[in-house]
Each structure stands twice: as structure tokens, then as C-alpha cells.
Design a protein around this motif. Structure first.
Motif, PDB file in Angstrom:
ATOM      1  N   LEU A 180       0.603  -1.492  -0.072  1.00  0.00           N
ATOM      2  CA  LEU A 180      -0.046   0.030   0.257  1.00  0.00           C
ATOM      3  C   LEU A 180       0.952   1.159  -0.521  1.00  0.00           C
ATOM      4  O   LEU A 180       0.426   1.855  -0.695  1.00  0.00           O
ATOM      5  CB  LEU A 180      -1.006  -0.166   1.318  1.00  0.00           C
ATOM      6  CG  LEU A 180      -2.034  -0.988   1.856  1.00  0.00           C
ATOM      7  CD1 LEU A 180      -3.074  -1.093   2.391  1.00  0.00           C
ATOM      8  CD2 LEU A 180      -3.046  -1.224   0.152  1.00  0.00           C
ATOM      9  N   GLU A 181       1.452   1.340   0.760  1.00  0.00           N
ATOM     10  CA  GLU A 181       3.093   2.159   1.039  1.00  0.00           C
ATOM     11  C   GLU A 181       3.518   2.458  -0.417  1.00  0.00           C
ATOM     12  O   GLU A 181       3.896   3.581  -1.185  1.00  0.00           O
ATOM     13  CB  GLU A 181       4.107   2.085   1.833  1.00  0.00           C
ATOM     14  CG  GLU A 181       4.613   3.601   2.230  1.00  0.00           C
ATOM     15  CD  GLU A 181       4.421   4.577   2.290  1.00  0.00           C
ATOM     16  OE1 GLU A 181       2.597   4.825   3.368  1.00  0.00           O
ATOM     17  OE2 GLU A 181       4.753   5.782   2.529  1.00  0.00           O
ATOM     18  N   GLY A 182       3.910   1.406  -1.279  1.00  0.00           N
ATOM     19  CA  GLY A 182       4.475   1.477  -2.190  1.00  0.00           C
ATOM     20  C   GLY A 182       3.816   2.145  -2.852  1.00  0.00           C
ATOM     21  O   GLY A 182       4.580   2.761  -4.054  1.00  0.00           O
ATOM     22  N   ALA A 183       2.849   1.357  -3.294  1.00  0.00           N
ATOM     23  CA  ALA A 183       1.643   2.879  -4.447  1.00  0.00           C
ATOM     24  C   ALA A 183       1.413   3.678  -4.144  1.00  0.00           C
ATOM     25  O   ALA A 183       1.207   4.970  -5.234  1.00  0.00           O
ATOM     26  CB  ALA A 183       0.099   1.895  -4.233  1.00  0.00           C
ATOM     27  N   LEU A 184       1.794   4.189  -2.961  1.00  0.00           N
ATOM     28  CA  LEU A 184       1.034   5.551  -2.698  1.00  0.00           C
ATOM     29  C   LEU A 184       1.667   6.352  -2.973  1.00  0.00           C
ATOM     30  O   LEU A 184       2.092   7.623  -3.941  1.00  0.00           O
ATOM     31  CB  LEU A 184       0.813   5.428  -1.087  1.00  0.00           C
ATOM     32  CG  LEU A 184       0.459   7.655  -0.540  1.00  0.00           C
ATOM     33  CD1 LEU A 184      -0.607   7.559  -1.174  1.00  0.00           C
ATOM     34  CD2 LEU A 184       0.342   7.237   0.886  1.00  0.00           C
ATOM     35  N   LYS A 185       3.294   6.101  -3.114  1.00  0.00           N
ATOM     36  CA  LYS A 185       4.885   6.629  -3.533  1.00  0.00           C
ATOM     37  C   LYS A 185       4.826   7.579  -5.257  1.00  0.00           C
ATOM     38  O   LYS A 185       4.752   8.398  -5.664  1.00  0.00           O
ATOM     39  CB  LYS A 185       5.433   5.824  -2.991  1.00  0.00           C
ATOM     40  CG  LYS A 185       6.407   5.643  -1.503  1.00  0.00           C
ATOM     41  CD  LYS A 185       6.331   7.742  -1.210  1.00  0.00           C
ATOM     42  CE  LYS A 185       5.433   7.760  -0.134  1.00  0.00           C
ATOM     43  NZ  LYS A 185       4.686   8.138   0.697  1.00  0.00           N
ATOM     44  N   LEU A 186       3.805   6.324  -5.762  1.00  0.00           N
ATOM     45  CA  LEU A 186       4.438   6.088  -7.115  1.00  0.00           C
ATOM     46  C   LEU A 186       2.948   7.383  -7.570  1.00  0.00           C
ATOM     47  O   LEU A 186       3.675   7.478  -8.308  1.00  0.00           O
ATOM     48  CB  LEU A 186       4.096   4.838  -7.694  1.00  0.00           C
ATOM     49  CG  LEU A 186       4.526   4.597  -9.144  1.00  0.00           C
ATOM     50  CD1 LEU A 186       5.877   5.068  -9.618  1.00  0.00           C
ATOM     51  CD2 LEU A 186       4.071   2.997 -10.163  1.00  0.00           C
TER      52      LEU A 186
END
Ligand code: F6R
Length: 364
Positions: A235-241
Motif C-alpha cells: 500500500l505504501e509503495g503504491a502511494l509513493k508511485l
């Protein structure tokens, strides 16, 4: 003041080994015991029967890691709420519960309002906050500071890592106070103290991530998938992108794919899989194969001892293997941060000030 880096975000990603050291500083004694006795008196911890973690955005994602640890280590039922949903959701609150508010800025309006609601209901409150003197830090009964230093980039990176470290320390501290049989606090603490060095190793992944970012910078959609702690990091990786590179993302537990999101997979779509949890890896590999069979490209973030994911992936990124799998999962955010950063950079995006976003959300 960017210390030679092109953007604050990149500087802050690189600060993470130091941030881990700072978050642990003064909180572990020479015998390897956790020192957080200034938080609440020891007897308070035996009274707590439930934890609610309340936060927004990245801090919410750190809260999910907190839930994972509280339940795994302490068997303490824990729920994580988005602050905005908590405050308007008429929450059921046990008088013996503890409400934890996670916030980098300490000024997020919805989190502050949720805190005030808990105080009205006379629930114990604890802040996990970065900015000293902020409203949330002042109004919580007690606050543990994340000690990450100022975070300038709108996209949060080092604050997340520091929040997860503090929540891990807290879980271990509660285990220690309650003398929980079966929890080797000293061993877990020893592993935590090795994490900064392991995060340093992860900095070497930047070149690889830059190459991967270059290959996929025009992707129409990027999935972020995983199981267990890897699902939270996804979830956090996706938010960054999405927030800095404006690439549409689809994030979910890997096991949810066949319940709908799989329909979005077609050639050109990229799927970033977290596969650091050894016990769940075989299941993650079958999800990879499902995506690959439909033309998707697979990027795996796994540990350096993993021998199974490479056969199902196009690119493999390896973080150090830790005795406690959640620590490897936490490290796996570093390559994902680099990925988002380099896709954004190659695409000419405004990295430190993404469109439509503010560093501190003080309106509801
Ligand atoms: C994402 C990001 C936001 C914040 C959220 C909460 O990179 O920075 O999602 O995490 O607005 O902010 P704080 O932690 O200041 O309460």
C-alpha cells in the motif's frame, strides 16, 4: 540544504539508516532491554485489552504494520482506522483500550479531531509523532517521538520507517513488561539494532531501481501486491508511485487478485510483488504466475536467500534477510521508494511538491 541531492525526497530516502538509529537512540539499554518506561506506568499495559491505531496516508500504512506486530507478538487485538472514518464512524471504544495516533506533522486535522473524540470519551491516548511541540504531541496523554528529523518532501519516506520502528519498540516493550513467555525480546532488539546497517545495504539498490524505472516509466498501471506484512508495504509503495509519478496503481493483498483486480492485467501492466515473508512465498509465487500468464510484467522484491521467486519474475530485487520477516518487509519499502522517485524523475515530475498535495493536511 539538500545535502548534494537533487531533491529532498532522495535525501530523505538516503537518511533512513540514520533515522533507524535515531528512532532507537536512548530506547535500548546495555542489557538489550527496551526503555520506554516514561510512556505509561507498567501496570497500565496489563489493563489494556485492545488497541486502535488512528492515522492518515503513510502514517496509516505504518499503523497497519503496528497491527501486524501487536497481534503477532502480543496477541493483542488491534484495529487500524483512517482518522476521517474513525471520527465520523461512531466508534465502539472499550474503556480499557488504548488509542495510538500516528502522525509525522502532528497537525493533521482529522487525526487531531479523532484524538479529541477519544479524550472526550476518556480513552487513553498515545502519540507516535515526529514534530515536537505539534498539536497531536501536546494533546495526547503521552507521546513517543519518532526522532526522524524534519521531513521536507511532501511524499513521506523516512517518517514511515521511523514510525514502524517506534511501533516495533512499543510492541517489544509491552512484551517485556508483561514478561510474555515465548517472546525473546532481547533477540528481537538485537535484530532491530542490525537494521540500520541492513538499510544501508539497501541504498545500493538505487542503481538497479533506476534501470527498472527507466524500463517501465510509461506503464499505464502498476499493481502493488503482497501477503502479510508485504501487503501493508505494498500500500505504501503504491502511494509513493501515484503521488509523485502520477501513475495509476492498484494495490491489494495478493490473494484478492482473483476476486476482481486480475481483470485489469494485460500486456504493458507492471506488478510489483513483495515476497519477503518466507512462509507466504509459495502463495505469492502462484499469484505472480497468474499475472504473468495474462501478459503482465513481474517485479519481485524479496530477500537475498530466496530461491523460488526468480523463476516467476522479470526483475528480482533483494533486501537483506532478517530473522524477523517483518523487518525484511520494512526494508522492502526502500527499493519501492527509489522506484517511485526515479519514475517521477525520468518523467519530469515535480518531485518534492507533487500537484494537488500539501505536506500537512490541516483542513478536514
Ligand atoms: C504520503 C503522505 C501523506 C501523509 C498523511 C498524514 O506520502 O505524506 O499520506 O502521510 O497526510 O500526515 P501526518 O503523518 O503528518 O499526519
Amino acid at each position: 540544504e539538500r545535502g548534494g541531492y537533487e531533491h529532498f525526497m532522495l535525501k530523505e530516502i538516503h537518511e533512513q539508516p540514520q533515522v533507524i538509529r535515531q528512532a532507537l537512540a536512548g530506547r535500548i539499554d546495555e542489557k538489550g532491554r527496551v526503555r520506554l518506561e516514561q510512556v505509561f506506568n507498567e501496570h497500565v499495559w496489563t489493563e489494556i485489552d485492545r488497541v486502535n491505531i488512528i492515522a492518515c496516508g503513510t502514517a496509516y500504512h505504518a499503523g497497519l504494520m503496528g497491527k501486524h506486530l501487536f497481534e503477532k507478538i502480543l496477541r493483542l487485538p488491534t484495529d487500524v482506522y483512517h482518522s476521517s472514518e474513525f471520527r465520523y464512524g461512531d466508534p465502539v471504544l472499550s474503556p480499557r483500550s488504548l488509542a495510538i495516533f500516528v502522525s509525522q506533522s502532528g497537525e493533521t486535522a482529522d487525526t487531531l479531531a479523532a484524538l479529541r473524540l477519544c479524550k472526550q470519551r476518556r480513552i487513553r491516548t498515545l502519540g507516535v509523532v515526529n514534530v515536537i511541540g505539534s498539536s497531536i504531541a501536546r494533546e495526547c496523554d503521552k507521546t513517543i517521538f519518532t526522532q526522524a528529523g524534519p521531513e521536507i518532501s511532501v511524499a513521506s519516506t523516512k517518517a514511515y520507517t521511523a514510525q514502524v520502528i517506534v511501533l516495533s519498540l512499543l510492541a517489544l516493550y509491552i512484551a517485556q513488561v508483561q514478561e510474555m513467555p515465548g517472546v525473546r525480546v532481547d533477540e528481537a532488539v538485537a535484530e532491530l539494532t542490525k537494521l540500520a546497517e541492513r538499510a544501508e545495504t539497501c541504498m545500493e539498490l538505487e542503481e538497479q531501481m533506476k534501470g527498472i524505472a527507466d524500463m517501465y516509466r510509461n506503464m499505464p498501471l502498476c499493481f502493488f501486491l503482497g501477503r502479510g506484512a508485504d501487503a501493508h508495504v505494498a500500500l505504501e509503495g503504491a502511494l509513493k508511485l501515484k503521488e509523485i509519478a502520477y501513475i495509476p496503481t492498484q494495490e491489494s493483498p495478493a490473494g484478492e487478485m482473483k476476486h476482481g483486480p486480475l481483470a485489469l492485467v494485460q500486456p504493458g501492466v507492471v506488478a510489483m510483488f513483495g515476497a519477503t515473508e518466507p512462509d507466504l512465498r509459495d502463495k505469492v509465487v502462484s499469484n505472480m504466475q497468474e499475472v504473468k500468464a495474462r501478459g503482465g510484467t513481474i517485479i519481485a522484491v524479496t530477500t537475498d536467500d530466496d530461491t523460488v521467486t526468480s523463476r516467476a519474475s522479470d526483475d528480482v530485487i533483494r533486501v537483506p534477510t532478517c530473522v524477523y520477516p517483518f523487518m525484511s518487509a520494512l526494508l522492502s519499502i526502500i527499493p519501492m521508494q527509489f522506484f517511485a522517485y526515479h519514475v517521477a524523475r525520468l518523467n519530469g515530475c515535480e518531485i518534492d511538491q507533487p500537484r494537488n498535495l500539501a505536506k500537512s493536511v490541516t483542513v478536514e
